[in-house]
Design a protein around this motif. Structure first.
Motif, PDB file in Angstrom:
ATOM      1  N   UNK A  41       0.834  -1.214   0.000  1.00  0.00           N
ATOM      2  CA  UNK A  41       0.000   0.000   0.000  1.00  0.00           C
ATOM      3  C   UNK A  41       0.865   1.260   0.000  1.00  0.00           C
ATOM      4  N   UNK A  42       2.073   1.136  -0.518  1.00  0.00           N
ATOM      5  CA  UNK A  42       2.920   2.307  -0.722  1.00  0.00           C
ATOM      6  C   UNK A  42       3.365   2.976   0.563  1.00  0.00           C
ATOM      7  N   UNK A  43       3.370   4.318   0.556  1.00  0.00           N
ATOM      8  CA  UNK A  43       3.939   5.058   1.696  1.00  0.00           C
ATOM      9  C   UNK A  43       2.995   5.260   2.872  1.00  0.00           C
ATOM     10  N   UNK A  44       1.832   4.631   2.850  1.00  0.00           N
ATOM     11  CA  UNK A  44       0.839   4.892   3.895  1.00  0.00           C
ATOM     12  C   UNK A  44       1.377   4.535   5.281  1.00  0.00           C
ATOM     13  N   UNK A  45       1.887   3.325   5.447  1.00  0.00           N
ATOM     14  CA  UNK A  45       2.349   2.893   6.767  1.00  0.00           C
ATOM     15  C   UNK A  45       3.583   3.670   7.229  1.00  0.00           C
TER      16      UNK A  45
END
Length: 245
Positions: A41-45
């Motif tokens: 989910x890319x840079x979300x976390x």
């Protein structure tokens, strides 16, 4: 205008050393833990992990004296005359110590398959110059958020200071992480590069945050800060008051 160090920083230097060390430890341990697994989910976390870590550090420690967590922020405070050289040196040393301790603790407890934990690298075939500019501009925006949050005109909003700064950091990391990894902090980028002995493009992660926060602080002090007698804002304000008189 030179702010009295004792009034701006009520805590003794040893307490500042302690709070910066603990604060950067929290930021590095929790923030980099969010970079271990991104679940597609890319840079979300990573962006929320670092934001919440910074929020926690500020909420826990800011009452004992301003918490910077970043050498670039400390340099900016020097430029806007809200910090003494002695405290600046203490803060920077503590920031590097705390980041190293936080990273090495995460390295010890992380799963064995974890590799290159929190090591910053350029992506999408960006050139080092492109990466430098992106990191520098991100750091400039970051310091404007910080200086705006602590501005005396926002004194009524002090209770939300940790939230506002953390959300600003979250947004910047969300934008920069897919391109540069979103260093924004020379103390944060150093431990993994030193441990893995991987210095590829590392110079930009050390210099860009310092240049960005310095540029942002100069602009803020000499253009936007109406309390500094040398600022454009202050000059125009006085000229307007004189004209009305």
């Amino acid at each position: 205008m030179c702010v009295d160090d004792k009034n701006e920083f009520p805590s003794p230097l040893i307490i500042g050393l302690f709070t910066e060390t603990i604060g950067t430890f929290i930021m590095m341990f929790i923030g980099c833990m969010g970079c271990l697994f991104q679940y597609g989910i890319g840079p979300v976390i990573p962006s929320f992990a670092f934001a919440f870590a910074i929020l926690a550090a500020l909420q826990m420690l800011h009452a004992d004296g301003p918490v910077h967590l970043n050498p670039g922020v400390s340099i900016a405070f020097l430029i806007v005359q809200k910090m003494s050289w002695k405290r600046f040196l203490v803060y920077v040393v503590a920031q590097y110590i705390g980041c190293f301790l936080g990273w090495i603790t995460l390295y010890v407890v992380a799963p064995d398959e974890s590799q290159n934990i929190c090591l910053l690298r350029l992506k999408w075939e960006l050139s080092p110059i492109q990466g430098f500019v992106i990191e520098m501009l991100g750091a400039t925006v970051l310091i404007w958020i910080v200086l705006g949050a602590i501005d005396a005109k926002n004194s009524a909003l002090k209770d939300s200071l940790p939230v506002r700064i953390a959300l600003g950091v979250c947004g910047i990391i969300f934008a920069l992480e897919p391109l540069t990894g979103a260093g924004l902090n020379s103390a944060r980028s150093f431990p993994p590069a030193a441990y893995y002995n991987n210095w590829k493009d590392h110079w930009l992660y050390e210099l860009a945050p310092i240049c960005g926060t310095s540029i942002g602080a100069v602009i803020y002090r000499f253009i936007l800060d109406d309390e500094d007698k040398y600022s454009l804002h202050s000059y125009l304000k006085k000229a307007e008051e004189g004209g009305e008189a």
